[in-house]
Design a protein around this motif. Structure first.
Motif, PDB file in Angstrom:
ATOM      1  N   ARG A   1       0.816  -1.212   0.000  1.00  0.00           N
ATOM      2  CA  ARG A   1       0.000   0.000   0.000  1.00  0.00           C
ATOM      3  C   ARG A   1       0.857   1.273   0.000  1.00  0.00           C
ATOM      4  O   ARG A   1       0.376   2.338   0.373  1.00  0.00           O
ATOM      5  CB  ARG A   1      -0.897   0.027   1.239  1.00  0.00           C
ATOM      6  CG  ARG A   1      -1.763  -1.157   1.395  1.00  0.00           C
ATOM      7  CD  ARG A   1      -2.907  -1.124   0.383  1.00  0.00           C
ATOM      8  NE  ARG A   1      -3.702  -2.323   0.533  1.00  0.00           N
ATOM      9  CZ  ARG A   1      -4.232  -3.003  -0.464  1.00  0.00           C
ATOM     10  NH1 ARG A   1      -4.032  -2.613  -1.702  1.00  0.00           N
ATOM     11  NH2 ARG A   1      -4.940  -4.069  -0.255  1.00  0.00           N
ATOM     12  N   GLY A   2       2.088   1.096  -0.362  1.00  0.00           N
ATOM     13  CA  GLY A   2       2.957   2.263  -0.327  1.00  0.00           C
ATOM     14  C   GLY A   2       3.604   2.375   1.030  1.00  0.00           C
ATOM     15  O   GLY A   2       3.871   1.371   1.668  1.00  0.00           O
ATOM     16  N   GLY A   3       3.892   3.561   1.443  1.00  0.00           N
ATOM     17  CA  GLY A   3       4.491   3.748   2.737  1.00  0.00           C
ATOM     18  C   GLY A   3       5.987   3.815   2.634  1.00  0.00           C
ATOM     19  O   GLY A   3       6.534   4.251   1.616  1.00  0.00           O
ATOM     20  N   LYS A   4       6.664   3.313   3.640  1.00  0.00           N
ATOM     21  CA  LYS A   4       8.102   3.512   3.691  1.00  0.00           C
ATOM     22  C   LYS A   4       8.902   2.318   3.155  1.00  0.00           C
ATOM     23  O   LYS A   4      10.100   2.234   3.368  1.00  0.00           O
ATOM     24  CB  LYS A   4       8.515   3.840   5.123  1.00  0.00           C
ATOM     25  CG  LYS A   4       8.184   2.758   6.113  1.00  0.00           C
ATOM     26  CD  LYS A   4       8.612   3.193   7.508  1.00  0.00           C
ATOM     27  CE  LYS A   4       8.293   2.076   8.495  1.00  0.00           C
ATOM     28  NZ  LYS A   4       8.656   2.436   9.845  1.00  0.00           N
ATOM     29  N   ARG A   5       8.261   1.349   2.499  1.00  0.00           N
ATOM     30  CA  ARG A   5       8.951   0.140   2.069  1.00  0.00           C
ATOM     31  C   ARG A   5       9.697   0.286   0.745  1.00  0.00           C
ATOM     32  O   ARG A   5      10.493  -0.554   0.405  1.00  0.00           O
ATOM     33  CB  ARG A   5       7.952  -1.019   1.966  1.00  0.00           C
ATOM     34  CG  ARG A   5       7.530  -1.531   3.315  1.00  0.00           C
ATOM     35  CD  ARG A   5       8.603  -2.423   3.881  1.00  0.00           C
ATOM     36  NE  ARG A   5       8.254  -2.797   5.225  1.00  0.00           N
ATOM     37  CZ  ARG A   5       9.071  -3.401   6.059  1.00  0.00           C
ATOM     38  NH1 ARG A   5      10.293  -3.685   5.678  1.00  0.00           N
ATOM     39  NH2 ARG A   5       8.707  -3.698   7.258  1.00  0.00           N
ATOM     40  N   GLY A   6       9.338   1.220  -0.050  1.00  0.00           N
ATOM     41  CA  GLY A   6      10.079   1.411  -1.300  1.00  0.00           C
ATOM     42  C   GLY A   6       9.432   0.767  -2.495  1.00  0.00           C
ATOM     43  O   GLY A   6       8.223   0.551  -2.538  1.00  0.00           O
ATOM     44  N   LYS A   7      10.231   0.334  -3.458  1.00  0.00           N
ATOM     45  CA  LYS A   7       9.796  -0.042  -4.803  1.00  0.00           C
ATOM     46  C   LYS A   7       8.643  -1.071  -4.830  1.00  0.00           C
ATOM     47  O   LYS A   7       7.589  -0.815  -5.388  1.00  0.00           O
ATOM     48  CB  LYS A   7      11.004  -0.594  -5.546  1.00  0.00           C
ATOM     49  CG  LYS A   7      10.752  -0.869  -7.003  1.00  0.00           C
ATOM     50  CD  LYS A   7      12.010  -1.444  -7.631  1.00  0.00           C
ATOM     51  CE  LYS A   7      11.643  -2.599  -8.518  1.00  0.00           C
ATOM     52  NZ  LYS A   7      12.611  -3.626  -8.589  1.00  0.00           N
TER      53      LYS A   7
END
Length: 150
Positions: free
Chosen positions: A20-26
């Motif tokens: 869902r997006g956020g701080k995880r990246g690609k």
């Protein structure tokens, strides 16, 4: 204890929402691109596809004899020794009288096919009707003075 003092025994957890997006990246924790990265992904097990290709075997399983030989009636065997114990001299022995005297049990409220075998001795005059009879039983019944009506 009051109602407001009750607490749940297991902690209520919400599933972690990934992708869902956020701080995880690609790829946001979904591995690489492709089928498994998409929403609603569930691959079917491979064995299910192999099982579906197998032809269905008729009569294979629990009630095999019932499905393969559904028209065949099973014959119930009764020995002469049992007839000697249950019937009196002069009685008529038929599938219905055998069911009535609880020598054989009815199958689906019908008297079964009965075959009388020559195991044991008989001294009583019996009349046998509508039963299959072995040769040795026939000889013993006629020797005792009984009749066989086919």
């Amino acid at each position: 204890m009051q109602l407001h003092e009750l607490k749940p025994t297991s902690v209520k957890k919400t599933a972690k929402r990934i992708g869902r997006g956020g701080k995880r990246g690609k790829t946001s924790g979904r591995g690489m691109k492709g089928q498994t990265a998409r929403a609603g992904n569930s691959t079917r097990p491979e064995i299910r596809e192999q099982i579906k290709k197998l032809p269905k075997l008729r009569g294979h399983g629990v009630n095999r004899a019932r499905t393969v030989n559904s028209g065949k009636e099973a014959v119930v065997v009764v020995n002469l020794a049992r007839l000697e114990a249950v019937f009196a001299s002069g009685d008529t022995v038929s599938p219905k009288t055998l069911v009535a005297n609880k020598v054989v049990s009815a199958t689906s409220k019908k008297a079964p096919l009965v075959k009388i075998l020559g195991t044991g001795e008989i001294t009583k005059k019996l009349t046998i009707e509508n039963c299959q009879i072995s040769k040795s039983a026939e000889e013993k019944i006629e020797k005792a003075g009984g009749k066989i009506i086919k």
